[in-house]
Design a protein around this motif. Structure first.
Motif, short mmCIF file in Angstrom:
data_model
loop_
_atom_site.label_atom_id
_atom_site.label_comp_id
_atom_site.label_asym_id
_atom_site.label_seq_id
_atom_site.Cartn_x
_atom_site.Cartn_y
_atom_site.Cartn_z
N PHE A 1 4.44 8.96 -4.61
CA PHE A 1 3.42 10.06 -4.56
C PHE A 1 3.45 11.03 -3.61
O PHE A 1 3.76 10.99 -2.65
CB PHE A 1 1.97 9.52 -4.38
CG PHE A 1 1.61 8.62 -5.57
CD1 PHE A 1 1.61 7.16 -5.33
CD2 PHE A 1 0.83 9.01 -6.65
CE1 PHE A 1 1.17 6.34 -6.21
CE2 PHE A 1 0.48 8.17 -7.78
CZ PHE A 1 0.61 6.85 -7.56
N TYR B 1 -10.61 5.82 -1.13
CA TYR B 1 -9.95 6.35 -2.52
C TYR B 1 -10.04 5.15 -3.68
O TYR B 1 -9.82 4.09 -3.69
CB TYR B 1 -8.42 6.72 -2.45
CG TYR B 1 -8.31 7.82 -1.68
CD1 TYR B 1 -8.22 7.56 0.01
CD2 TYR B 1 -8.00 9.11 -1.94
CE1 TYR B 1 -8.02 8.72 0.83
CE2 TYR B 1 -7.86 10.36 -1.22
CZ TYR B 1 -7.57 9.94 0.12
OH TYR B 1 -7.30 11.30 1.15
N LEU C 1 -8.63 1.82 -2.15
CA LEU C 1 -7.69 2.08 -0.66
C LEU C 1 -8.55 2.64 0.15
O LEU C 1 -9.30 3.53 -0.07
CB LEU C 1 -6.61 2.92 -1.03
CG LEU C 1 -5.54 2.58 -2.21
CD1 LEU C 1 -4.66 3.83 -2.78
CD2 LEU C 1 -4.49 1.51 -1.54
N GLN D 1 -7.88 4.48 -7.21
CA GLN D 1 -6.55 4.76 -8.17
C GLN D 1 -6.71 4.13 -9.34
O GLN D 1 -6.68 2.64 -9.46
CB GLN D 1 -5.43 4.46 -7.27
CG GLN D 1 -4.06 4.84 -7.97
CD GLN D 1 -2.87 4.47 -7.23
OE1 GLN D 1 -2.95 3.68 -6.00
NE2 GLN D 1 -1.72 4.75 -7.69
N LEU E 1 -10.08 10.80 -3.76
CA LEU E 1 -11.08 10.49 -2.81
C LEU E 1 -12.48 10.39 -3.24
O LEU E 1 -12.85 10.96 -4.24
CB LEU E 1 -11.08 11.74 -1.78
CG LEU E 1 -12.03 11.70 -0.70
CD1 LEU E 1 -11.53 10.57 0.40
CD2 LEU E 1 -12.20 13.04 0.07
N PHE F 1 -3.47 13.93 -4.71
CA PHE F 1 -2.37 13.33 -4.87
C PHE F 1 -1.89 14.06 -6.46
O PHE F 1 -2.59 14.25 -7.39
CB PHE F 1 -2.57 11.80 -5.16
CG PHE F 1 -2.66 11.19 -3.74
CD1 PHE F 1 -4.03 11.14 -3.06
CD2 PHE F 1 -1.52 10.73 -3.10
CE1 PHE F 1 -3.97 10.56 -1.81
CE2 PHE F 1 -1.45 9.90 -1.92
CZ PHE F 1 -2.65 9.77 -1.16
N GLY F 2 -0.53 14.01 -6.65
CA GLY F 2 0.07 13.91 -7.84
C GLY F 2 0.01 12.67 -8.75
O GLY F 2 -0.53 11.64 -8.19
N ASN F 3 0.37 12.55 -10.01
CA ASN F 3 0.09 11.38 -10.88
C ASN F 3 1.26 10.37 -10.61
O ASN F 3 1.23 9.42 -11.20
CB ASN F 3 -0.03 11.93 -12.17
CG ASN F 3 -1.21 12.31 -12.60
OD1 ASN F 3 -2.23 12.04 -11.91
ND2 ASN F 3 -1.43 13.04 -13.49
N GLY G 1 0.79 -1.16 -0.02
CA GLY G 1 0.14 -0.01 0.04
C GLY G 1 0.87 1.15 0.06
O GLY G 1 2.11 1.27 -0.54
N PHE H 1 -3.00 3.97 5.26
CA PHE H 1 -3.54 3.51 4.36
C PHE H 1 -3.51 1.74 4.45
O PHE H 1 -2.55 1.32 4.75
CB PHE H 1 -2.86 3.79 3.18
CG PHE H 1 -3.30 4.99 2.44
CD1 PHE H 1 -2.64 6.25 3.02
CD2 PHE H 1 -4.34 5.31 1.55
CE1 PHE H 1 -3.06 7.47 2.43
CE2 PHE H 1 -4.57 6.66 1.15
CZ PHE H 1 -3.83 7.67 1.52
N GLY H 2 -4.50 1.02 3.96
CA GLY H 2 -4.44 -0.29 3.47
C GLY H 2 -3.77 -0.49 2.24
O GLY H 2 -3.26 0.55 1.60
N ALA H 3 -3.45 -1.87 1.87
CA ALA H 3 -2.74 -2.14 0.89
C ALA H 3 -3.65 -2.11 -0.46
O ALA H 3 -3.12 -2.04 -1.65
CB ALA H 3 -2.13 -3.39 1.10
N LEU I 1 -7.87 0.34 -8.35
CA LEU I 1 -7.30 0.01 -6.86
C LEU I 1 -8.09 0.83 -6.08
O LEU I 1 -7.95 2.10 -6.01
CB LEU I 1 -5.75 0.25 -6.92
CG LEU I 1 -5.23 0.09 -5.47
CD1 LEU I 1 -5.45 -1.46 -5.19
CD2 LEU I 1 -3.93 0.34 -5.58
N GLY J 1 -1.40 4.58 -13.58
CA GLY J 1 -0.75 5.98 -13.93
C GLY J 1 -1.50 6.96 -13.27
O GLY J 1 -1.21 8.44 -13.75
N GLU J 2 -2.26 6.88 -12.47
CA GLU J 2 -2.57 8.15 -11.90
C GLU J 2 -2.68 7.86 -10.17
O GLU J 2 -2.38 7.00 -9.60
CB GLU J 2 -4.03 8.49 -12.23
CG GLU J 2 -4.19 8.67 -13.62
CD GLU J 2 -5.98 9.13 -13.81
OE1 GLU J 2 -5.98 8.98 -15.07
OE2 GLU J 2 -6.62 9.10 -13.10
N GLY J 3 -2.38 9.16 -9.39
CA GLY J 3 -2.66 8.94 -8.19
C GLY J 3 -4.13 8.83 -7.61
O GLY J 3 -4.88 8.97 -8.21
N PRO J 4 -4.32 8.44 -6.28
CA PRO J 4 -5.55 8.05 -5.86
C PRO J 4 -6.49 9.41 -5.65
O PRO J 4 -6.02 10.50 -5.48
CB PRO J 4 -5.07 7.70 -4.33
CG PRO J 4 -4.02 7.26 -4.22
CD PRO J 4 -3.16 8.13 -5.29
#
Lengths: 113, 108
Positions: free
Chosen positions: A90, B35, B88, B37, B45, A104-106, A42, B98-100, B86, B40-43
């Motif tokens: 991140f 969240y 989270l 995800q 909310l 978050f960023g990418n 994670g 965060f969880g996995a 994904l 190729g991107e961030g999480p």
């Protein structure tokens, strides 16, 4: 547009060669943080910053440095990268710790050979 | 050891089916976030729950916070390929953990 910008997106380097990953946010957020994401583990926090000139260690800070000289920027520095720092990184920001969503960023995919 | 345990780790279902993802901990949280995800991107909310027993709905997604504020679930009704990603969970006590994650694949 409100965003967190990380650079570079991809980075391949060799063991011991210092590198910096930049992070910038345009939302006037006080709180910024760096995470690394590894399969099965994670998101783990590396360092965070509550405000300018205020930084603190997260759960996995070894081998990393940060600075917060300006509110919008929070660079992550690897003074002597090692292969176990190969990961997806991140940067994130929010109004304050526990206040509002994390943006978050990418991500930056780092490979250390 | 993860503070937050998510299950299952992977989930692959057919479009139109329902799914539930679980997030469990032995710790009590003042709030819990979910969240999503995408590659190729961030999480990003999806929701924050703050009250024990709280249920929040976001279109086909239903989020529940356990009465004791130690666990949460995410239920998706009639899943679509756009739900692939994904998922989270993240719990806040004095910091956010965060969880996995659960990797959800919805096949067309």
């Amino acid at each position: 547009e409100a965003q967190v910008t990380q650079n570079p997106r991809y980075l391949i380097t060799v063991t011991g060669k210092k590198l910096t990953v930049t992070c910038s946010q345009n939302m006037n957020h006080e709180y910024m943080s760096w995470y690394r994401q590894d399969p099965g583990l994670g998101l783990r926090q590396i360092y965070y910053s509550m405000n300018v000139e205020v930084t603190d260690k997260g759960d996995v800070p070894e081998g990393y440095k940060v600075s917060r000289k300006e509110k919008r920027n929070f660079p992550l520095i690897l003074e002597s990268p090692s292969p176990n720092q190969t990961s997806l990184y991140f940067c994130a920001s929010s109004l304050g710790q526990g206040r509002g969503p994390l943006h978050f960023g990418n991500g930056t995919r780092l490979t250390v050979t | 050891t993860q503070l937050l345990e998510q299950s299952p780790q992977f989930l692959s279902i057919q479009e139109g089916e329902n799914l539930t993802v679980y997030c469990n901990s032995s710790s009590v949280f003042s709030s819990l976030q979910w969240y999503r995800q995408e590659p190729g991107e961030g999480p990003v909310l999806l929701v924050t729950v703050v009250t024990g027993g709280e249920v929040k709905k976001l279109k086909r997604l239903t989020f529940q916070f356990g009465d004791a504020r130690k666990d949460s679930s995410l239920h998706i009704t009639a899943a679509q390929p756009g739900d692939t990603g994904l998922y989270l969970c993240a719990g806040f006590d004095y910091k956010l953990s965060f969880g996995a994650g659960t990797t959800v694949t919805v096949r067309a």
